[in-house]
Design a protein around this motif. Structure first.
Motif, PDB file in Angstrom:
ATOM      1  N   ALA A  80       0.937  -1.301  -0.036  1.00  0.00           N
ATOM      2  CA  ALA A  80       0.181   0.053   0.115  1.00  0.00           C
ATOM      3  C   ALA A  80       0.866   1.260  -0.034  1.00  0.00           C
ATOM      4  O   ALA A  80       0.458   2.231  -0.715  1.00  0.00           O
ATOM      5  CB  ALA A  80      -0.780   0.012   1.169  1.00  0.00           C
ATOM      6  N   GLU A  81       2.009   1.272   0.670  1.00  0.00           N
ATOM      7  CA  GLU A  81       2.909   2.255   0.727  1.00  0.00           C
ATOM      8  C   GLU A  81       3.514   2.772  -0.589  1.00  0.00           C
ATOM      9  O   GLU A  81       3.411   3.891  -1.110  1.00  0.00           O
ATOM     10  CB  GLU A  81       3.763   2.140   2.006  1.00  0.00           C
ATOM     11  N   ALA A  82       3.888   1.831  -1.094  1.00  0.00           N
ATOM     12  CA  ALA A  82       4.332   1.844  -2.466  1.00  0.00           C
ATOM     13  C   ALA A  82       3.768   2.248  -3.494  1.00  0.00           C
ATOM     14  O   ALA A  82       3.849   3.248  -4.332  1.00  0.00           O
ATOM     15  CB  ALA A  82       5.302   0.713  -2.766  1.00  0.00           C
ATOM     16  N   THR A  83       2.404   1.580  -3.235  1.00  0.00           N
ATOM     17  CA  THR A  83       1.354   2.146  -4.302  1.00  0.00           C
ATOM     18  C   THR A  83       1.165   3.488  -4.260  1.00  0.00           C
ATOM     19  O   THR A  83       1.120   4.375  -5.184  1.00  0.00           O
ATOM     20  CB  THR A  83       0.078   1.123  -4.084  1.00  0.00           C
ATOM     21  N   ASN A  84       0.759   3.864  -2.873  1.00  0.00           N
ATOM     22  CA  ASN A  84       0.446   5.379  -2.814  1.00  0.00           C
ATOM     23  C   ASN A  84       1.821   6.351  -3.258  1.00  0.00           C
ATOM     24  O   ASN A  84       1.318   7.335  -3.989  1.00  0.00           O
ATOM     25  CB  ASN A  84       0.180   5.643  -1.436  1.00  0.00           C
ATOM     26  N   ARG A  85       2.880   5.732  -2.895  1.00  0.00           N
ATOM     27  CA  ARG A  85       3.999   6.558  -3.388  1.00  0.00           C
ATOM     28  C   ARG A  85       4.227   6.956  -4.955  1.00  0.00           C
ATOM     29  O   ARG A  85       4.284   7.964  -5.502  1.00  0.00           O
ATOM     30  CB  ARG A  85       5.516   6.017  -2.778  1.00  0.00           C
ATOM     31  N   VAL A  86       3.904   5.464  -5.737  1.00  0.00           N
ATOM     32  CA  VAL A  86       4.383   5.736  -7.087  1.00  0.00           C
ATOM     33  C   VAL A  86       3.117   6.345  -7.768  1.00  0.00           C
ATOM     34  O   VAL A  86       3.314   7.022  -8.734  1.00  0.00           O
ATOM     35  CB  VAL A  86       4.462   4.301  -7.494  1.00  0.00           C
ATOM     36  N   ILE A  87       1.815   6.342  -7.041  1.00  0.00           N
ATOM     37  CA  ILE A  87       0.717   7.065  -7.562  1.00  0.00           C
ATOM     38  C   ILE A  87       1.212   8.605  -7.588  1.00  0.00           C
ATOM     39  O   ILE A  87       1.057   9.307  -8.630  1.00  0.00           O
ATOM     40  CB  ILE A  87      -0.464   6.724  -6.903  1.00  0.00           C
ATOM     41  N   SER A  88       1.774   8.967  -6.398  1.00  0.00           N
ATOM     42  CA  SER A  88       2.249  10.368  -6.248  1.00  0.00           C
ATOM     43  C   SER A  88       3.064  10.845  -7.389  1.00  0.00           C
ATOM     44  O   SER A  88       3.087  12.086  -8.029  1.00  0.00           O
ATOM     45  CB  SER A  88       2.664  10.667  -5.104  1.00  0.00           C
ATOM     46  N   LEU A  89       4.204   9.866  -7.579  1.00  0.00           N
ATOM     47  CA  LEU A  89       5.237  10.371  -8.684  1.00  0.00           C
ATOM     48  C   LEU A  89       4.482  10.352 -10.165  1.00  0.00           C
ATOM     49  O   LEU A  89       4.888  11.451 -10.774  1.00  0.00           O
ATOM     50  CB  LEU A  89       6.256   9.215  -8.626  1.00  0.00           C
ATOM     51  N   ALA A  90       3.518   9.692 -10.459  1.00  0.00           N
ATOM     52  CA  ALA A  90       2.699   9.643 -11.696  1.00  0.00           C
ATOM     53  C   ALA A  90       1.896  10.842 -11.857  1.00  0.00           C
ATOM     54  O   ALA A  90       1.967  11.411 -12.876  1.00  0.00           O
ATOM     55  CB  ALA A  90       1.918   8.186 -11.844  1.00  0.00           C
ATOM     56  N   GLU A  91       1.592  11.198 -10.598  1.00  0.00           N
ATOM     57  CA  GLU A  91       0.630  12.359 -10.710  1.00  0.00           C
ATOM     58  C   GLU A  91       1.552  13.534 -10.994  1.00  0.00           C
ATOM     59  O   GLU A  91       1.225  14.628 -11.799  1.00  0.00           O
ATOM     60  CB  GLU A  91      -0.146  12.710  -9.324  1.00  0.00           C
TER      61      GLU A  91
END
Ligand code: URP
Ligand code: ZN
Ligand code: ZN
Length: 509
Positions: free
Chosen positions: A242-253
């Protein structure tokens, strides 16, 4: 009409509709007509579907074949790898293009997208792509394409080689790892990849797990001798994904670029993806049958059998995670269901047995067990039997997530649908009333692997025919297609929504 094959009297399913009593007319490998009672000249080949379901051939976009850099272990045995080519098929622990695609067609999959993996950290990706072409050429039973795994995004690779990968080689997606020592990228490197991917219309697939939590937990579990295969799951609770998913979504945003979160296993990560989609970010989700049909108890089996089900992210303890993944399929959070076919033989010193080779613990050390499960053959039948026939999803949803969306996401323009102009890639199922449900054994499968994680599961139907570009390649339990029939497919850009030109600051690429 001028057909060379007509499939008669099917219950034809697309991602949106079902037509009963429907025929499909095929000419030169392409579907040219769909409708009732198509007129055909005498002598034309006909297959009677007998009213059974007829669905588009499966498109499995997460398949590891002939991959020399296996994921999940730090002690890679480099002796199995020679310049990216596999020297000794007999002793290879995984599936090669012949065995893997033979298995695919026997389970109703007509196209696979496999991985060309950057092997040495500083290696140019062009010879890597060429090597994988050599491995696959004349070896494949089904059509195939490549993603490229990037383990070191140098400036040359992202600036000079990515454009060549897209234009010369027709490869429009890359996979990145946030974990696994030999492969993982830092956030900075992920941004380097995304920056170039956005310019070129490349889809970035991300294996999202927090590598530092995994390393820390693994060290500390080992100190307590908690190294049994099921402790693989203990080292990676859902928060890791979950943490990595949230983080990489932020990078993509930040970079305004589309990503696909691969092999999602937990409710928590699913929630992050759903929330991003609700904000209309181009974030896509993939899950796999193992997270729908298996739980962590499969890793607790004795005699080291639990190692058979060690994969990353791990199978989850809590049925609530499984329920959330099913819900995510139904509500559209998951764009695709892929197999993540990443097999390692169980009874092989370089396969799952590697987990027993370090120290004298009778239950081994999970950190040395190669990660991954076989599943390319069982994916489509599992989703049909355990999804559609068990009333969990509609036939249209089944088609959407096993075929149509995968083709759209990865720019496979002629794949993934039954309609005029599409390749005649078709699965004909058994009429339900005449099918005798059975319990799966590994002997029934066509891969080169000595086990299936789905041993004993009941199947209520199975593909009767698999047809690729108008040719029957699998019929009544037998692979009748020829090795080498499968063609490489140059892909276009994703047909699903991409960048939105919405930015988080005054910075622009
Ligand atoms: O455990 C897994 N999933 N192994 C295959 C490699 C990967 O991470 O997809
Ligand atoms: Zn992965
Ligand atoms: Zn994988």
């Amino acid at each position: 009409m001028d057909f060379d094959l007509v499939v008669r009297n099917g219950t034809v399913v697309t991602a949106s509709d079902i037509w009963e009593g429907c025929d499909i007319g095929v000419k030169d490998g392409t579907i040219i007509a769909v409708g009732p009672r198509l007129p055909a000249k005498p002598g034309v080949e006909e297959i009677d579907a007998e009213g059974a379901f007829v669905t588009p051939g499966g498109v499995d976009c997460h398949v590891h074949l002939s991959q020399v850099y296996e994921a999940g272990v730090d002690n890679i045995d480099k002796s199995v790898a020679t310049d990216g080519l596999i020297p000794d098929r007999e002793n290879y622990v995984a599936d090669t293009y012949d065995t893997g695609t033979r298995s695919a067609v026997a389970g109703g999959t007509t196209t696979v997208v496999t991985f060309a993996s950057q092997f040495k950290k500083d290696e140019s990706i062009i010879p890597v792509i060429e090597d994988y072409h050599k491995l696959a050429k004349d070896q494949s039973y089904c059509d195939y394409a490549f993603h490229v795994i990037i383990t070191n995004p140098t400036e040359t690779i992202v600036e000079k080689e990515f454009p060549r990968m897209v234009d010369e080689y027709g490869i429009t997606s890359v996979k990145l790892y946030m974990t696994y020592k030999p492969m993982r990228l830092r956030d900075y490197q992920i941004l380097d990849v995304m920056y170039s991917a956005r310019k070129l219309g490349i889809t970035t697939m991300v294996h999202a797990e927090n590598t530092d939590i995994i390393d820390w937990m693994t060290e500390h579990l080992e100190k307590k001798l908690m190294t049994h295969p099921h402790h693989h799951g203990t080292s990676r609770p859902p928060i890791v994904e979950a943490e990595a998913t949230n983080r990489v979504i932020s990078l993509a945003e930040l970079m305004d670029t589309p990503i696909l979160l691969v092999h999602i296993s937990s409710a928590h990560a699913t929630k992050h993806i759903r929330e991003a989609q609700t904000r209309l970010l181009p974030i896509y989700g993939e899950t796999c049958p193992q997270y729908l049909f298996l739980l962590a108890d499969a890793m607790r089996k004795g005699d080291f059998e639990g190692a058979k089900c060690v994969c990353s992210p791990p199978l989850r303890e809590d049925k609530a995670d499984q329920d959330a993944i099913w819900a995510g399929i139904k509500n559209g959070t998951f764009t695709i269901v892929s197999s993540d076919h990443a097999p390692n033989k169980f009874n092989h010193p370089n396969g799952k047995q590697r987990g027993l080779q370090h120290g004298n613990l009778p239950y081994g050390k999970f950190r040395y067990i190669p990660n991954g499960l076989p599943g390319v053959e069982t994916r489509v039948p599992l989703l049909f039997s355990g999804g559609v026939l068990s009333g969990r999803i509609s036939p249209q949803k089944f088609v959407e997530v096993t075929s149509t969306n995968a083709a759209k996401l990865y720019g496979l323009k002629k794949k993934g649908a039954i309609g005029p102009g599409f390749d005649a890639d078709i699965v004909i199922w058994y009429p339900q009333e005449s099918f005798q449900p059975f319990n799966l054994t590994n002997e029934m499968l066509h891969h080169a692997i000595d086990y299936t994680p789905f041993e004993g599961l009941e199947f209520k139907n199975w593909p009767r025919y698999t047809i690729i570009r108008g040719k029957v390649v699998f019929s009544h339990g037998e692979v009748v297609g020829k090795m080498g029939y499968g063609q490489f497919i140059r892909r276009g850009k994703s047909l699903l929504p991409g960048p939105r030109d919405i930015w988080l600051s005054e910075w622009r690429p």
